[in-house]
Design a protein around this motif. Sequence first.
Motif, PDB file in Angstrom:
ATOM      1  N   VAL A  15       0.955  -0.990   0.045  1.00  0.00           N
ATOM      2  CA  VAL A  15       0.120  -0.136   0.211  1.00  0.00           C
ATOM      3  C   VAL A  15       1.053   1.349   0.138  1.00  0.00           C
ATOM      4  N   LEU A  16       1.848   1.178   0.704  1.00  0.00           N
ATOM      5  CA  LEU A  16       2.670   2.466   1.123  1.00  0.00           C
ATOM      6  C   LEU A  16       3.668   2.713  -0.238  1.00  0.00           C
ATOM      7  N   GLU A  17       3.781   1.515  -0.861  1.00  0.00           N
ATOM      8  CA  GLU A  17       4.869   1.578  -2.299  1.00  0.00           C
ATOM      9  C   GLU A  17       3.781   2.220  -3.263  1.00  0.00           C
ATOM     10  N   ARG A  18       2.506   2.081  -3.230  1.00  0.00           N
ATOM     11  CA  ARG A  18       1.991   2.646  -4.225  1.00  0.00           C
ATOM     12  C   ARG A  18       1.547   4.035  -4.068  1.00  0.00           C
ATOM     13  N   PHE A  19       1.648   4.702  -3.062  1.00  0.00           N
ATOM     14  CA  PHE A  19       1.229   5.967  -2.723  1.00  0.00           C
ATOM     15  C   PHE A  19       2.668   6.808  -2.553  1.00  0.00           C
ATOM     16  N   LYS A  20       3.800   6.221  -2.636  1.00  0.00           N
ATOM     17  CA  LYS A  20       5.135   6.999  -2.244  1.00  0.00           C
ATOM     18  C   LYS A  20       5.349   8.259  -3.163  1.00  0.00           C
ATOM     19  N   ASN A  21       4.768   7.967  -4.563  1.00  0.00           N
ATOM     20  CA  ASN A  21       5.299   8.928  -5.631  1.00  0.00           C
ATOM     21  C   ASN A  21       3.921   9.806  -5.969  1.00  0.00           C
TER      22      ASN A  21
END
Length: 145
Positions: A15-21
């Motif tokens: 989930v965090l990977e999808r939102f980092k950018n």
Amino acid sequence: MSGNKLDEAGLLFQVLERFKNVDLHPDRVDNPTMGTIFEELIRKFNEALNENPGEHFTPRDVVNLMVDLLLAGDEDLIRRRGAVLTVCDPCCGSGGMLTITKEHITEGIRKNGDLLRPAINPRAEVHLFGQEVNPETFAVVKSDI
């Protein structure tokens, strides 16, 4: 789904990977859009868990209809000079009903930036009250309002 549950399911990193950018700064994403994003995330997580998403949020189109019905017949009272109004939602979830009611009264109805219906009373003083059993969801409401 809380951060602990996501972590336990091995999904928190994904989930965090999808939102980092993703740029979600308030200058780029307004409050109504952020509310829609939040509700869409709830819907998707509930579908992934085979839960009924209708138990956790009400789609914006339905909320707009409910607000229209709620305000119908009271337009003359709302238009009064010096109108002070109270809106209460005892199961406010992410606060969509509260904010949309205030928008209908003071800002009008917009879709994709186009004004569909003018405000009933842009000068009305609208006080919003809500409660929510889920503390994380209620924190979102408080930050939005």
